[in-house]
Motif scaffolding. Structure first.
Motif, mmCIF file in Angstrom:
data_model
loop_
_atom_site.group_PDB
_atom_site.id
_atom_site.type_symbol
_atom_site.label_atom_id
_atom_site.label_comp_id
_atom_site.label_asym_id
_atom_site.label_seq_id
_atom_site.Cartn_x
_atom_site.Cartn_y
_atom_site.Cartn_z
ATOM 1 N N LEU A 86 -3.135 -6.398 7.466
ATOM 2 C CA LEU A 86 -4.578 -6.146 7.537
ATOM 3 C C LEU A 86 -5.322 -6.987 6.517
ATOM 4 C CD1 LEU A 86 -4.599 -2.259 7.951
ATOM 5 C CD2 LEU A 86 -5.117 -3.966 9.685
ATOM 6 N N THR A 87 -4.754 -7.104 5.315
ATOM 7 C CA THR A 87 -5.355 -7.910 4.250
ATOM 8 C C THR A 87 -4.241 -8.596 3.479
ATOM 9 O OG1 THR A 87 -5.273 -6.207 2.512
ATOM 10 C CG2 THR A 87 -7.192 -6.175 3.993
ATOM 11 N N ASP A 88 -4.609 -9.580 2.677
ATOM 12 C CA ASP A 88 -3.625 -10.267 1.836
ATOM 13 C C ASP A 88 -2.935 -9.301 0.881
ATOM 14 O OD1 ASP A 88 -4.457 -12.540 3.090
ATOM 15 O OD2 ASP A 88 -5.624 -13.324 1.401
ATOM 16 N N GLU A 89 -3.697 -8.320 0.381
ATOM 17 C CA GLU A 89 -3.159 -7.398 -0.616
ATOM 18 C C GLU A 89 -2.021 -6.550 -0.056
ATOM 19 O OE1 GLU A 89 -2.894 -5.955 -4.475
ATOM 20 O OE2 GLU A 89 -3.947 -7.679 -3.635
ATOM 21 N N HIS A 90 -1.952 -6.416 1.261
ATOM 22 C CA HIS A 90 -0.885 -5.620 1.840
ATOM 23 C C HIS A 90 0.485 -6.280 1.672
ATOM 24 C CE1 HIS A 90 -4.160 -3.342 3.541
ATOM 25 N NE2 HIS A 90 -3.304 -2.402 3.831
ATOM 26 N N ALA A 91 0.506 -7.588 1.452
ATOM 27 C CA ALA A 91 1.776 -8.244 1.165
ATOM 28 C C ALA A 91 2.362 -7.722 -0.144
ATOM 29 C CB ALA A 91 1.581 -9.762 1.085
ATOM 30 N N ARG A 92 1.483 -7.523 -1.143
ATOM 31 C CA ARG A 92 1.956 -6.990 -2.424
ATOM 32 C C ARG A 92 2.417 -5.534 -2.264
ATOM 33 N NH1 ARG A 92 0.038 -9.052 -7.526
ATOM 34 N NH2 ARG A 92 -1.892 -9.682 -6.486
ATOM 35 N N LEU A 93 1.685 -4.766 -1.461
ATOM 36 C CA LEU A 93 2.081 -3.377 -1.230
ATOM 37 C C LEU A 93 3.436 -3.307 -0.529
ATOM 38 C CD1 LEU A 93 -1.365 -1.966 -0.100
ATOM 39 C CD2 LEU A 93 -0.201 -1.475 -2.245
ATOM 40 N N ALA A 94 3.678 -4.231 0.409
ATOM 41 C CA ALA A 94 4.988 -4.282 1.074
ATOM 42 C C ALA A 94 6.091 -4.588 0.067
ATOM 43 C CB ALA A 94 4.968 -5.330 2.179
ATOM 44 N N ALA A 95 5.796 -5.476 -0.892
ATOM 45 C CA ALA A 95 6.784 -5.809 -1.923
ATOM 46 C C ALA A 95 7.122 -4.588 -2.774
ATOM 47 C CB ALA A 95 6.263 -6.943 -2.805
ATOM 48 N N TYR A 96 6.105 -3.795 -3.116
ATOM 49 C CA TYR A 96 6.370 -2.570 -3.880
ATOM 50 C C TYR A 96 7.219 -1.601 -3.063
ATOM 51 C CZ TYR A 96 3.063 -3.902 -7.520
ATOM 52 O OH TYR A 96 2.427 -4.536 -8.542
ATOM 53 N N LYS A 97 6.962 -1.545 -1.766
ATOM 54 C CA LYS A 97 7.755 -0.654 -0.920
ATOM 55 C C LYS A 97 9.203 -1.104 -0.887
ATOM 56 C CE LYS A 97 7.923 1.576 3.586
ATOM 57 N NZ LYS A 97 7.343 1.675 4.943
ATOM 58 N N ILE A 98 9.437 -2.418 -0.810
ATOM 59 C CA ILE A 98 10.800 -2.943 -0.834
ATOM 60 C C ILE A 98 11.499 -2.547 -2.135
ATOM 61 C CG2 ILE A 98 12.144 -5.076 -1.036
ATOM 62 C CD1 ILE A 98 10.207 -6.316 1.006
ATOM 63 N N GLN A 99 10.796 -2.705 -3.246
ATOM 64 C CA GLN A 99 11.405 -2.344 -4.528
ATOM 65 C C GLN A 99 11.744 -0.861 -4.595
ATOM 66 O OE1 GLN A 99 8.848 -3.883 -7.669
ATOM 67 N NE2 GLN A 99 10.138 -5.688 -7.818
ATOM 68 N N PHE A 323 -8.008 3.887 0.862
ATOM 69 C CA PHE A 323 -6.922 4.822 1.153
ATOM 70 C C PHE A 323 -6.542 4.769 2.625
ATOM 71 C CE2 PHE A 323 -5.443 9.184 2.234
ATOM 72 C CZ PHE A 323 -4.315 9.201 1.422
ATOM 73 N N GLY A 324 -5.234 4.752 2.880
ATOM 74 C CA GLY A 324 -4.731 4.809 4.245
ATOM 75 C C GLY A 324 -4.363 3.482 4.853
ATOM 76 N N THR A 325 -4.613 2.369 4.147
ATOM 77 C CA THR A 325 -4.337 1.058 4.746
ATOM 78 C C THR A 325 -3.026 0.467 4.275
ATOM 79 O OG1 THR A 325 -5.572 -0.070 2.999
ATOM 80 C CG2 THR A 325 -6.780 0.544 4.991
ATOM 81 N N GLY A 326 -2.370 1.090 3.299
ATOM 82 C CA GLY A 326 -1.184 0.462 2.719
ATOM 83 C C GLY A 326 0.060 1.309 2.818
ATOM 84 N N TYR A 327 0.964 1.035 1.877
ATOM 85 C CA TYR A 327 2.279 1.660 1.877
ATOM 86 C C TYR A 327 2.330 2.798 0.865
ATOM 87 C CZ TYR A 327 3.856 -2.480 4.467
ATOM 88 O OH TYR A 327 4.020 -3.456 5.393
ATOM 89 N N SER A 328 1.419 3.765 0.997
ATOM 90 C CA SER A 328 1.310 4.830 0.014
ATOM 91 C C SER A 328 2.540 5.735 0.032
ATOM 92 C CB SER A 328 0.073 5.689 0.287
ATOM 93 O OG SER A 328 -1.093 4.935 0.130
ATOM 94 N N SER A 329 2.943 6.132 -1.144
ATOM 95 C CA SER A 329 4.000 7.126 -1.304
ATOM 96 C C SER A 329 3.345 8.427 -1.735
ATOM 97 C CB SER A 329 5.010 6.656 -2.360
ATOM 98 O OG SER A 329 5.735 7.736 -2.871
ATOM 99 N N MET A 330 3.593 9.501 -0.974
ATOM 100 C CA MET A 330 2.977 10.776 -1.318
ATOM 101 C C MET A 330 3.454 11.256 -2.689
ATOM 102 S SD MET A 330 0.784 12.970 -0.466
ATOM 103 C CE MET A 330 0.497 12.437 1.219
#
Length: 433
Positions: A86-99, A323-330
């Motif tokens: 959706l945005t460039d910043e979601h690439a960083r959020l995906a990286a955090y999810k991988i970690q 809120f709601g656009t990324g890889y949020s962890s509850m």
């Protein structure tokens, strides 16, 4: 999709990036490099370590979207092409999810092994379609992460003609801070229950003499990991607080929101600097909200969490943007002492035309309230959407319908007029009260 070999990965990536029907948008290359594995080669043997990397690749595969592709490009490296962001910043959020997915120890031949990885991210320039160039940029990001002792590093892929521009802009920005060429605008935040503007969001603007308006996200990416970041953050904070004091004196009894990035939270002196600025401009801490990107909130950084807890002790409010656009962890969300969440305009704009979007907005409002948080909706552009949000119990609206980002004199004029709302909204709020 299976884990691809290096050549198959390049071929598949080229096919995706060169699809003739593909609309230019947000794509990114992630290079995941595992540390300490060369040491394990001598302890466990090459075959066991190769199996360990294969298992890690399968774990990463499960963490990504089905449209993403993943390939083993070396004994200790894995590449991922994220195709529909959706945005460039979601690439960083995906990286955090991988970690996060790799954080659990792996059992291998009777050993429990912790995998540590660094991730270099290259966000694709829509004008470029070369997978090889994207890989080189991701590799540069990975080298930068190593050199700066960071776990994740993001770079924007540049075309050959634009590579020196970032360097020039950085010098120009430092001069713009000194000369007042950069400035702030303020977008009102309208409280539905009280029927008044209770806060504003301070937004950075820069009109470059030659290049015109510079996007704020590009500006922040430009200064990240440079000494100028702290200087720019201090300028933003002090300007927002100073001008907040001005419009409060002019009769607009409203607070102000200030945006901080994940890198800002790493500054060990940030809390002290915030306290000094509050004292300097005599702004009560309780009317100031710190808005955080989802990246900053979700980053698993103990120091950042301590900073946020200290902010709460001071009396500041905390808000999570988009809120709601990324890889949020509850689980992570519950750790952060938030006061507010902001529903991204992507969902709000489409809620009257899409039953699914409306359900998502409704769910977010209910979730926020169950967690004791206020809920802000962004992107409200018509009165029908405003009315539906009011029915769903949304607390606050921030949008073009209420007011665009405006300069301080315009905001003060708004305070003197005491209204900038469409008459139908004023009547709706009055009747509901």
């Amino acid at each position: 999709m299976p884990i691809l070999s290096y050549l198959d990965f390049l071929q598949a990536a080229n096919h995706i990036l060169l699809e003739p029907q593909r609309v230019p948008g947000h794509s990114a290359m992630l290079l995941v490099e595992f540390e300490r594995l060369p040491e394990l080669d001598g302890v466990l043997g090459y075959r066991v370590v190769d199996d360990l990397v294969s298992q890690a690749a399968r774990t990463i595969r499960q963490a990504l979207n089905p449209a993403d592709i993943i390939g083993a490009i070396g004994r200790h490296q894995i590449a991922c092409l994220l195709a529909n962001l959706l945005t460039d910043e979601h690439a960083r959020l995906a990286a955090y999810k991988i970690q996060r997915t790799l954080a659990q120890p792996v059992s291998m031949n009777g050993h429990r092994i912790n995998l540590f990885c660094r991730i270099g991210i290259a966000v694709r320039n829509p004008c470029n379609h070369c997978t090889d160039q994207l890989m080189r940029t991701a590799n540069l990001a990975l080298h930068g992460a190593r050199a700066e002792h960071e776990s994740i590093k993001l770079l924007i892929e540049q075309s050959k003609d634009s590579q020196p521009v970032g360097i020039d802009l950085l010098s120009d920005l430092e001069e713009a801070i000194e000369t007042g060429e950069i400035f702030m605008v303020y977008q009102p935040k309208f409280d539905i229950a009280s029927g008044r503007i209770t806060s504003t969001e301070s937004l950075l603007r820069w009109t470059h003499p030659q290049q015109g308006a510079i996007r704020p996200d590009k500006l922040i990416q430009l200064v990240e990991s440079t000494p100028l970041m702290t200087k720019l953050t201090l300028w933003i904070m002090n300007t927002a607080l100073r001008q907040c004091a001005e419009y409060r004196r002019a009769g607009l009894d409203a607070g102000v929101s200030i945006n901080f990035s994940a890198e800002d939270l790493r500054d060990p002196e940030l809390t002290e600097l915030v306290m000094q600025s509050l004292a300097l401009w005599q702004i009560p801490a309780e009317v100031v909200t710190i808005e955080l990107t989802e990246t900053a909130v979700m980053e698993n950084d103990a120091h950042a969490l301590q900073v946020l807890e200290r902010f709460k002790e001071i009396g500041l409010k905390l808000s999570m943007d988009d809120f709601g656009t990324g890889y949020s962890s509850m689980a992570r969300l519950l750790q952060v002492p938030l006061d507010e969440i902001k529903i991204d305009m992507l969902f709000v704009k489409n809620m009257l035309n899409s039953r699914m979007h409306e359900r998502i907005v409704d769910t977010m409002i209910n979730l926020g309230h169950q967690l004791g948080l206020r809920v802000v909706a962004e992107g409200v552009e018509d009165e029908a959407t405003f009315a539906r949000l009011q029915e769903l119990g949304c607390d606050t609206v921030q949008s073009y319908l209420i007011g665009r980002g405006m300069l301080l004199p315009e905001l003060i004029q708004l305070a003197r007029n005491q209204t900038a709302l469409p008459t139908t909204i004023e009547k709706r709020v009055s009747s509901s009260g």
